[in-house]
Motif scaffolding. Structure first.
Motif, PDB file in Angstrom:
ATOM      1  N   THR A 187       0.882  -1.225  -0.077  1.00  0.00           N
ATOM      2  CA  THR A 187      -0.132  -0.037  -0.159  1.00  0.00           C
ATOM      3  C   THR A 187       0.617   1.400  -0.071  1.00  0.00           C
ATOM      4  O   THR A 187       2.029   1.205   0.240  1.00  0.00           O
ATOM      5  N   ILE A 188       0.250   2.492  -0.376  1.00  0.00           N
ATOM      6  CA  ILE A 188       1.015   3.734  -0.117  1.00  0.00           C
ATOM      7  C   ILE A 188       1.660   3.737   1.136  1.00  0.00           C
ATOM      8  O   ILE A 188       2.694   4.435   1.428  1.00  0.00           O
ATOM      9  N   ALA A 189       0.715   3.563   2.373  1.00  0.00           N
ATOM     10  CA  ALA A 189       1.005   3.527   3.663  1.00  0.00           C
ATOM     11  C   ALA A 189       2.297   2.810   4.030  1.00  0.00           C
ATOM     12  O   ALA A 189       3.277   3.340   4.615  1.00  0.00           O
ATOM     13  N   ASP A 190       2.329   1.802   3.460  1.00  0.00           N
ATOM     14  CA  ASP A 190       3.755   0.740   3.669  1.00  0.00           C
ATOM     15  C   ASP A 190       4.842   1.433   2.950  1.00  0.00           C
ATOM     16  O   ASP A 190       5.992   1.609   3.404  1.00  0.00           O
ATOM     17  N   LEU A 191       4.717   2.187   1.853  1.00  0.00           N
ATOM     18  CA  LEU A 191       5.731   2.801   1.054  1.00  0.00           C
ATOM     19  C   LEU A 191       6.188   3.986   1.939  1.00  0.00           C
ATOM     20  O   LEU A 191       7.475   4.105   2.307  1.00  0.00           O
ATOM     21  N   MET A 192       5.351   4.699   2.402  1.00  0.00           N
ATOM     22  CA  MET A 192       5.622   5.965   3.170  1.00  0.00           C
ATOM     23  C   MET A 192       6.355   5.478   4.589  1.00  0.00           C
ATOM     24  O   MET A 192       7.380   6.247   4.628  1.00  0.00           O
ATOM     25  N   LYS A 193       6.164   4.269   5.085  1.00  0.00           N
ATOM     26  CA  LYS A 193       6.737   3.946   6.458  1.00  0.00           C
ATOM     27  C   LYS A 193       8.155   3.457   6.093  1.00  0.00           C
ATOM     28  O   LYS A 193       9.248   3.723   6.523  1.00  0.00           O
ATOM     29  N   GLN A 194       8.268   2.946   4.658  1.00  0.00           N
ATOM     30  CA  GLN A 194       9.691   2.281   4.304  1.00  0.00           C
ATOM     31  C   GLN A 194      10.610   3.376   4.050  1.00  0.00           C
ATOM     32  O   GLN A 194      11.858   3.427   4.470  1.00  0.00           O
ATOM     33  N   LEU A 195       9.952   4.482   3.737  1.00  0.00           N
ATOM     34  CA  LEU A 195      10.910   5.706   3.196  1.00  0.00           C
ATOM     35  C   LEU A 195      10.943   6.469   4.554  1.00  0.00           C
ATOM     36  O   LEU A 195      11.724   7.557   4.383  1.00  0.00           O
ATOM     37  N   ALA A 196      10.309   6.172   5.360  1.00  0.00           N
ATOM     38  CA  ALA A 196      10.610   7.039   6.839  1.00  0.00           C
ATOM     39  C   ALA A 196      10.198   8.495   6.536  1.00  0.00           C
ATOM     40  O   ALA A 196      10.821   9.620   7.010  1.00  0.00           O
ATOM     41  N   LEU A 197       9.307   8.784   5.861  1.00  0.00           N
ATOM     42  CA  LEU A 197       8.542   9.897   5.820  1.00  0.00           C
ATOM     43  C   LEU A 197       7.617  10.481   6.726  1.00  0.00           C
ATOM     44  O   LEU A 197       7.323   9.804   7.684  1.00  0.00           O
ATOM     45  N   PRO A 198       7.762  11.730   7.213  1.00  0.00           N
ATOM     46  CA  PRO A 198       7.066  12.170   8.213  1.00  0.00           C
ATOM     47  C   PRO A 198       5.508  12.142   8.319  1.00  0.00           C
ATOM     48  O   PRO A 198       4.983  11.926   7.019  1.00  0.00           O
ATOM     49  N   ALA A 199       5.002  11.983   9.114  1.00  0.00           N
ATOM     50  CA  ALA A 199       3.360  12.023   9.056  1.00  0.00           C
ATOM     51  C   ALA A 199       2.673  13.174   8.608  1.00  0.00           C
ATOM     52  O   ALA A 199       1.608  12.919   8.123  1.00  0.00           O
ATOM     53  N   GLN A 200       3.222  14.188   8.704  1.00  0.00           N
ATOM     54  CA  GLN A 200       2.449  15.400   8.131  1.00  0.00           C
ATOM     55  C   GLN A 200       3.415  16.077   7.120  1.00  0.00           C
ATOM     56  O   GLN A 200       4.603  15.803   6.859  1.00  0.00           O
ATOM     57  N   GLY A 201       2.768  16.885   6.232  1.00  0.00           N
ATOM     58  CA  GLY A 201       3.381  17.616   5.376  1.00  0.00           C
ATOM     59  C   GLY A 201       3.984  16.923   3.994  1.00  0.00           C
ATOM     60  O   GLY A 201       4.478  17.320   3.213  1.00  0.00           O
ATOM     61  N   ILE A 202       3.148  15.912   3.636  1.00  0.00           N
ATOM     62  CA  ILE A 202       3.513  15.009   2.458  1.00  0.00           C
ATOM     63  C   ILE A 202       2.226  14.914   1.728  1.00  0.00           C
ATOM     64  O   ILE A 202       1.106  14.535   2.351  1.00  0.00           O
ATOM     65  N   ALA A 203       2.030  14.855   0.340  1.00  0.00           N
ATOM     66  CA  ALA A 203       1.302  14.545  -0.715  1.00  0.00           C
ATOM     67  C   ALA A 203       1.717  13.610  -1.422  1.00  0.00           C
ATOM     68  O   ALA A 203       3.212  13.553  -1.774  1.00  0.00           O
ATOM     69  N   VAL A 204       0.882  12.863  -2.023  1.00  0.00           N
ATOM     70  CA  VAL A 204       1.177  11.561  -2.900  1.00  0.00           C
ATOM     71  C   VAL A 204       0.325  11.594  -4.223  1.00  0.00           C
ATOM     72  O   VAL A 204      -0.905  11.826  -4.098  1.00  0.00           O
ATOM     73  N   ALA A 205       0.896  11.636  -5.322  1.00  0.00           N
ATOM     74  CA  ALA A 205       0.389  11.264  -6.763  1.00  0.00           C
ATOM     75  C   ALA A 205       0.660  10.101  -7.412  1.00  0.00           C
ATOM     76  O   ALA A 205       1.851   9.647  -7.403  1.00  0.00           O
ATOM     77  N   LEU A 206      -0.413   9.223  -7.610  1.00  0.00           N
ATOM     78  CA  LEU A 206      -0.198   8.037  -8.152  1.00  0.00           C
ATOM     79  C   LEU A 206      -0.603   8.338  -9.832  1.00  0.00           C
ATOM     80  O   LEU A 206      -1.866   8.548  -9.882  1.00  0.00           O
ATOM     81  N   HIS A 207       0.235   8.099 -10.648  1.00  0.00           N
ATOM     82  CA  HIS A 207      -0.057   8.546 -12.203  1.00  0.00           C
ATOM     83  C   HIS A 207      -0.927   9.555 -12.363  1.00  0.00           C
ATOM     84  O   HIS A 207      -1.705  10.014 -12.982  1.00  0.00           O
ATOM     85  N   ASN A 208      -0.288  10.770 -11.583  1.00  0.00           N
ATOM     86  CA  ASN A 208      -0.455  12.297 -11.803  1.00  0.00           C
ATOM     87  C   ASN A 208      -2.002  12.185 -10.971  1.00  0.00           C
ATOM     88  O   ASN A 208      -2.456  13.434 -11.543  1.00  0.00           O
ATOM     89  N   ARG A 209      -2.495  11.517 -10.072  1.00  0.00           N
ATOM     90  CA  ARG A 209      -3.629  11.718  -9.504  1.00  0.00           C
ATOM     91  C   ARG A 209      -3.389  11.789  -7.947  1.00  0.00           C
ATOM     92  O   ARG A 209      -3.096  10.961  -7.480  1.00  0.00           O
ATOM     93  N   MET A 210      -3.858  12.668  -7.287  1.00  0.00           N
ATOM     94  CA  MET A 210      -3.759  12.845  -5.948  1.00  0.00           C
ATOM     95  C   MET A 210      -4.518  11.968  -5.178  1.00  0.00           C
ATOM     96  O   MET A 210      -5.409  11.748  -5.635  1.00  0.00           O
ATOM     97  N   ILE A 211      -3.813  11.080  -4.108  1.00  0.00           N
ATOM     98  CA  ILE A 211      -4.366  10.360  -3.323  1.00  0.00           C
ATOM     99  C   ILE A 211      -4.530  10.761  -2.000  1.00  0.00           C
ATOM    100  O   ILE A 211      -3.630  11.138  -1.446  1.00  0.00           O
ATOM    101  N   PRO A 212      -5.808  10.930  -1.578  1.00  0.00           N
ATOM    102  CA  PRO A 212      -6.084  11.511  -0.193  1.00  0.00           C
ATOM    103  C   PRO A 212      -5.113  10.792   0.752  1.00  0.00           C
ATOM    104  O   PRO A 212      -5.338   9.409   0.716  1.00  0.00           O
TER     105      PRO A 212
END
Length: 66
Positions: free
Chosen positions: A17-42
């Motif tokens: 999942t996107i959440a799994d990727l965020m954990k692996q990359l050790a990104l902060p819990a706030q201040g991050i936005a993710v787009a998958l194939h140029n579409r923002m994912i809430p």
């Protein structure tokens, strides 16, 4: 699973999942936005949004400044 993250090949080692990727990359819990194939994912969908081999993501970090 291999993904393209900010134009770089990245391997997702655990989960799918996107959440799994965020954990692996050790990104902060706030201040991050993710787009998958140029579409923002809430953020509310990150835990349930499944990734597939070869998916292309853009991760944007908020920055302060003036």
């Amino acid at each position: 699973m291999k993904l393209i993250v900010n134009n770089k090949e990245t391997e997702l080692l655990q989960g799918n999942t996107i959440a799994d990727l965020m954990k692996q990359l050790a990104l902060p819990a706030q201040g991050i936005a993710v787009a998958l194939h140029n579409r923002m994912i809430p953020r509310t969908q990150w835990e349930n949004h499944l990734l597939k081999e070869g998916d292309s993501l853009i991760i944007i970090k908020a920055a302060c400044g003036g």
